[in-house]
Design a protein around this motif. Structure first.
Motif, PDB file in Angstrom:
ATOM      1  N   ASN A 119       3.236  21.279 -31.170  1.00  0.00           N
ATOM      2  CA  ASN A 119       4.566  20.934 -31.674  1.00  0.00           C
ATOM      3  C   ASN A 119       4.639  20.990 -33.195  1.00  0.00           C
ATOM      4  O   ASN A 119       5.577  21.544 -33.761  1.00  0.00           O
ATOM      5  CB  ASN A 119       4.959  19.537 -31.186  1.00  0.00           C
ATOM      6  CG  ASN A 119       6.443  19.254 -31.373  1.00  0.00           C
ATOM      7  OD1 ASN A 119       7.270  20.109 -31.115  1.00  0.00           O
ATOM      8  ND2 ASN A 119       6.769  18.071 -31.838  1.00  0.00           N
TER       9      ASN A 119
ATOM     10  N   THR B 184       4.634  18.255 -26.842  1.00  0.00           N
ATOM     11  CA  THR B 184       6.012  18.699 -27.023  1.00  0.00           C
ATOM     12  C   THR B 184       6.934  18.041 -26.008  1.00  0.00           C
ATOM     13  O   THR B 184       6.513  17.212 -25.197  1.00  0.00           O
ATOM     14  CB  THR B 184       6.101  20.228 -26.839  1.00  0.00           C
ATOM     15  OG1 THR B 184       5.812  20.539 -25.461  1.00  0.00           O
ATOM     16  CG2 THR B 184       5.105  20.942 -27.726  1.00  0.00           C
ATOM     17  N   THR B 185       8.185  18.458 -26.016  1.00  0.00           N
ATOM     18  CA  THR B 185       9.157  17.948 -25.052  1.00  0.00           C
ATOM     19  C   THR B 185       8.822  18.351 -23.626  1.00  0.00           C
ATOM     20  O   THR B 185       9.413  17.830 -22.682  1.00  0.00           O
ATOM     21  CB  THR B 185      10.563  18.464 -25.393  1.00  0.00           C
ATOM     22  OG1 THR B 185      10.543  19.899 -25.400  1.00  0.00           O
ATOM     23  CG2 THR B 185      11.001  17.962 -26.755  1.00  0.00           C
TER      24      THR B 185
ATOM     25  N   LYS C 266      11.813  14.664 -25.572  1.00  0.00           N
ATOM     26  CA  LYS C 266      12.102  14.931 -26.967  1.00  0.00           C
ATOM     27  C   LYS C 266      12.713  13.721 -27.638  1.00  0.00           C
ATOM     28  O   LYS C 266      13.499  13.024 -27.057  1.00  0.00           O
ATOM     29  CB  LYS C 266      13.031  16.138 -27.062  1.00  0.00           C
ATOM     30  CG  LYS C 266      13.007  16.830 -28.421  1.00  0.00           C
ATOM     31  CD  LYS C 266      13.756  18.126 -28.320  1.00  0.00           C
ATOM     32  CE  LYS C 266      13.739  18.879 -29.632  1.00  0.00           C
ATOM     33  NZ  LYS C 266      14.485  20.116 -29.568  1.00  0.00           N
TER      34      LYS C 266
ATOM     35  N   VAL D   8       6.648  13.908 -26.777  1.00  0.00           N
ATOM     36  CA  VAL D   8       6.355  14.287 -28.159  1.00  0.00           C
ATOM     37  C   VAL D   8       5.319  13.321 -28.720  1.00  0.00           C
ATOM     38  O   VAL D   8       5.535  12.116 -28.779  1.00  0.00           O
ATOM     39  CB  VAL D   8       7.632  14.274 -29.027  1.00  0.00           C
ATOM     40  CG1 VAL D   8       7.270  14.624 -30.474  1.00  0.00           C
ATOM     41  CG2 VAL D   8       8.640  15.266 -28.481  1.00  0.00           C
TER      42      VAL D   8
END
Length: 705
Positions: free
Chosen positions: A36, A461-462, A2, A466
């Motif tokens: 995301n 996403t994390t 992230k 990202v």
């Protein structure tokens, strides 16, 4: 992972502690599942820049009107658009000179055009006329074109009127007289059919008559103030044009071929051509049927060849984003190969917005067409000029959309060049405004972490890294370019290049979090990490006992929530899974105790003990009050339960007063490997990216993959 742009640094979801040495091509690709920024949506807004096309089997909207004869083809086409027209127009099957001026009048009268033999009313046409049951039948041409016998037979189906003339030029003038008032006319040669019928849909849409002329001599008819000449000077000479200019303003649209002519008409008149009628430019009957159909549908006509879409027509379908095609005639007019070529892709209009949504369990694009469970949209060529925006966020390359869980549209950004993928990752994992050496260190870590996933699909996403699509920044792009192909290895193997936002002043050892000891992921003091402090307060009394009857949970269970409900959700799930297996829900009334014990190699709290008092709703609907449970779990697990965005690290202590427990900590993330804020501080103090990497991954080698 992230981005620390938003104080990011959560624990890696999947960690490979030893990655075997593998050779990776410098031009490797990677695909990314987009969640995301897209979320879980049943509709997505698409907006292309440049040239993007929808591809796949039969993605365009196509129809073919093909009869065993020209009579049947005309009947099929007209039957698709008219049910009970007041007027039907009849022309000779072969004498094209009669039919050239008729399409604008057909549009005015909203009349289909049918063919007949000169001396016999063709059975197919007669049947279609009977089906239409019109009030009027308009015969075009003299008795040599359509005989009196045919005219008399037609009288049993409606009132018959004939428009004729001593020659083709007079006939066109007589048809023009039926058009009423007009301020513009079309002048074309009367020697070939292609020019007049190419302009016919435009003329029909605007109420302009089509007047025929000889090449070098203009007939003696009155012209309006504006005239549009169709065809080159080989069709209508410059001398005729000059004569017209004496009374009218003239525009000419030429074409070196019949195929170029239809394209030029669309382009020069700036006509919309998202829907087009495709006809073989050498077949009079097909072209007339096509012109009539195009006029009725307010679309355009394009001439093509039996086995080829000429470049001029192909350019129109691209520039005008044509997505719907009507093919006129059998495969002897337009081959199945040409039909498939046009049906298997179409361009989206650059700068336009399309809506992709789920309709009855299938994907529907902007009411263009309903597809199956997936739809692929790809650029003509992969480059920065061709981009596609999804819900306002731009991406490069191909996007494949599919239906997920029966209710969400899930895009996958397919086969992105790996280095371009990194350009979309780095500015989302580290602020692009930071020092270049820090960005380069981040790039190498991101590259090393993800290079083994080339050829596969990863998350945006994390849970992985990202990825922000085409959210490129000049600084981070420079970092990617200046470290191209650079990765970290340990004894010839790619390392697990773990990183987090901030380690709080001390790196953590991998075995404390993941259970496996890695020689380059060790615990040690980090004097450059800013050691940013944070705190989290949890009230002891979560539900005020003065506002409820604690012993009668049925009376308040549904209406009361904990003071820290968001942070306690994971703890309640743990209790339901491990303590109250027969319950459907619990409400925590009070946190009775919270302590941390033990210390990891990285100076972090090791074990958490939590004691809570709660009420339970059983699966059978009964309630129980004043239950107490204690849990002892790793602090890393408690962090996940409470939420890693508020319980930012395990570098923590806990204190309490009469009303609350306060968790105080430093750093953000698991603390293993590189600290992003530490890397920034080191870069700001003059360290090179290789020095930064050497500190956080001791014993590793910076090399090319």
């Amino acid at each position: 992972m992230k981005t620390c742009k938003h104080l990011i640094g959560l624990t890696l979801a999947v960690v490979i502690l030893l990655i075997p040495a593998v050779s990776f091509a410098a031009d490797s690709n990677i695909s990314v599942k987009l969640t995301n920024y897209i979320g879980n949506q049943s509709s997505i807004s698409l907006s292309p820049t440049g040239f993007y096309q929808v591809t796949g089997d039969h993605v365009s909207v196509t129809n073919r009107f093909s009869g065993a004869s020209r009579y049947e083809t005309a009947a099929l086409a007209s039957d698709s658009q008219w049910t009970n027209p007041k007027t039907v127009i009849l022309v000779n099957r072969d004498v094209f000179i009669d039919a050239l001026p008729v399409i604008p009048l057909a549009k005015k009268l909203d009349a289909p055009v049918l063919f007949t033999q000169p001396d016999t009313l063709t059975k197919t046409t007669e049947k279609q006329i009977a089906k239409f049951n019109p009030d009027n039948i308009l015969v075009i041409g003299g008795a040599k074109s359509i005989s009196k016998d045919v005219e008399n037979k037609l009288k049993s189906y409606g009132a018959v009127k004939r428009i004729s003339g001593k020659n083709r030029y007079v006939l066109s003038e007589n048809i023009a007289k039926q058009m009423g008032n007009y301020d513009k006319a079309i002048v074309v040669t009367g020697n070939v059919f292609q020019d007049a019928l190419a302009i016919a849909p435009y003329a029909a849409a605007n109420g302009y008559p089509i007047l025929l002329t000889e090449k070098d001599k203009l007939p003696d008819y009155d012209l309006p103030k504006q005239v549009l000449i169709i065809g080159s000077s080989f069709s209508v000479s410059d001398a005729v044009e000059n004569q017209i200019k004496k009374t009218s303003t003239v525009q000419r649209i030429p074409g070196s071929t019949r195929y170029e002519l239809t394209a030029n008409i669309i382009n020069q008149l700036k006509l919309k051509a998202d829907k087009a009628v495709m006809t073989n430019g050498t077949k009079y009957a097909d072209v007339l049927v096509g012109a009539s159909l195009a006029a009725k549908k307010n679309s355009q006509i394009l001439y093509i060849k039996q086995d080829d879409v000429p470049s001029a027509a192909k350019s129109v379908t691209k520039e005008k984003a044509s997505y719907a095609y009507d093919f006129i005639g059998s495969t002897s007019s337009i081959s199945a190969g040409v039909e498939n070529e046009l049906s298997n892709h179409f361009y989206l209009a650059g700068g336009s917005t399309y809506n992709l949504q789920i309709n009855n369990g299938k994907l529907n694009l902007n009411h263009i067409k309903t597809y199956g469970n997936s739809l692929r949209i790809k650029p003509e060529t992969y480059n920065e000029s061709n981009r596609i925006s999804l819900n306002g966020k731009e991406y490069l390359g191909t996007v494949n959309f599919s239906i997920e869980s029966g209710k969400y549209i899930r895009p996958v950004n397919e086969n992105i060049p790996f280095e371009d993928y990194l350009k979309g990752v780095v500015p989302n994992e580290m602020p692009a405004s930071w020092s270049l050496e820090a960005l380069k260190a981040q790039t190498v870590a991101a590259r090393t972490y993800s290079i083994t996933k080339t050829g596969s699909t990863v998350a945006d996403t994390t849970a992985f890294q990202v990825y922000g699509g085409y959210s490129w920044n000049a600084n981070t792009t420079k970092a990617v370019q200046q470290t191209k192909n650079k990765v970290l290895t340990y004894k010839g193997n790619l390392i697990t290049a773990a990183y987090s936002s901030s380690n709080g002043g001390y790196t953590e050892s991998s075995d404390e979090v993941w259970g496996s000891s890695v020689p380059y992921l060790t615990a040690k003091k980090d004097t450059k990490d800013p050691q940013t402090a944070w705190s989290l307060t949890l009230s002891k009394q979560q539900i005020n006992p003065d506002s409820i009857d604690v012993n009668k949970p049925a009376s308040w269970f549904a209406s009361k929530n904990e003071t820290n409900a968001a942070q306690l959700s994971g703890i309640k799930n743990w209790i339901l899974k491990n303590k109250e297996t027969g319950a459907s829900a619990i409400k925590i009334l009070k946190i009775e105790d919270l302590t941390f014990s033990g210390t990891t190699k990285g100076q972090r709290a090791k074990t958490a003990t939590l004691k809570v008092n709660y009420a339970v709703k059983q699966n059978n609907g009964n309630y129980e009050a004043n239950k107490t449970s204690a849990m002892t779990v790793p602090v890393t697990e408690l962090r996940t339960m409470i939420g890693a965005s508020v319980f930012k690290s395990t570098y923590v202590t806990v204190s309490q007063n009469s009303s609350a427990f306060t968790i105080s900590g430093k750093g953000y993330g698991h603390g293993i490997g590189m600290s992003q804020y530490g890397a920034k501080a080191r870069a700001d103090s003059g360290d090179s990216y290789s020095s930064i990497l050497k500190f956080y991954y001791p014993g590793t080698t910076l090399t090319d993959y």
